[in-house]
Design a protein around this motif. Structure first.
Motif, PDB file in Angstrom:
ATOM      1  N   GLU A   1       0.853  -1.186   0.000  1.00 35.65           N
ATOM      2  CA  GLU A   1       0.000   0.000   0.000  1.00 35.65           C
ATOM      3  C   GLU A   1       0.890   1.237   0.000  1.00 35.65           C
TER       4      GLU A   1
ATOM      5  N   ARG B   1       1.036   5.630  -0.264  1.00 35.47           N
ATOM      6  CA  ARG B   1       0.306   6.883  -0.053  1.00 35.47           C
ATOM      7  C   ARG B   1       1.113   8.022  -0.673  1.00 35.47           C
TER       8      ARG B   1
ATOM      9  N   LEU C   1      -4.322   6.781  -2.638  1.00 34.92           N
ATOM     10  CA  LEU C   1      -3.768   5.541  -2.084  1.00 34.92           C
ATOM     11  C   LEU C   1      -3.691   4.520  -3.206  1.00 34.92           C
TER      12      LEU C   1
ATOM     13  N   ALA D   1      -2.815   0.321  -3.806  1.00 36.06           N
ATOM     14  CA  ALA D   1      -2.495  -1.001  -3.279  1.00 36.06           C
ATOM     15  C   ALA D   1      -2.233  -1.906  -4.473  1.00 36.06           C
TER      16      ALA D   1
END
Length: 90
Positions: free
Chosen positions: A47, A49, A57, A59
């Motif tokens: 993940e 950011r 975000l 993933a």
């Protein structure tokens, strides 16, 4: 601002996030490289950011990453080096 760009298997478009500090970008770069090496038996989920776009975000499964790179995102368009790998032939 530093961009961290991921290229995924079977995807023509890279995923990218921006980090304010080079140390943060290098830390994430090293974590991704480590996860890429560890994915032979497992399927780790990474993940990420973004510092520039706070709500962004990402993933991604580590086994789908085929390359990762860091480059400085310059506000000057003319003299900035293009991201990626290139040959400079004089």
């Amino acid at each position: 601002m530093y961009s961290l760009e991921l290229n995924l298997r079977y995807s023509p478009f890279p995923l990218s996030i921006q980090k304010k500090e080079l140390e943060d970008a290098k830390r994430i770069f090293d974590e991704i490289k480590s996860s890429m090496n560890d994915t032979l038996e497992s399927s780790n989920l990474i993940e990420l950011r973004c510092d520039k776009v706070q709500d962004k975000l990402i993933a991604v499964r580590a086994k789908e990453i085929i390359s990762v790179q860091i480059y400085e995102k310059s506000s000057v368009a003319g003299g900035a080096k293009r991201p990626g790998f290139s040959l400079n032939i004089d």
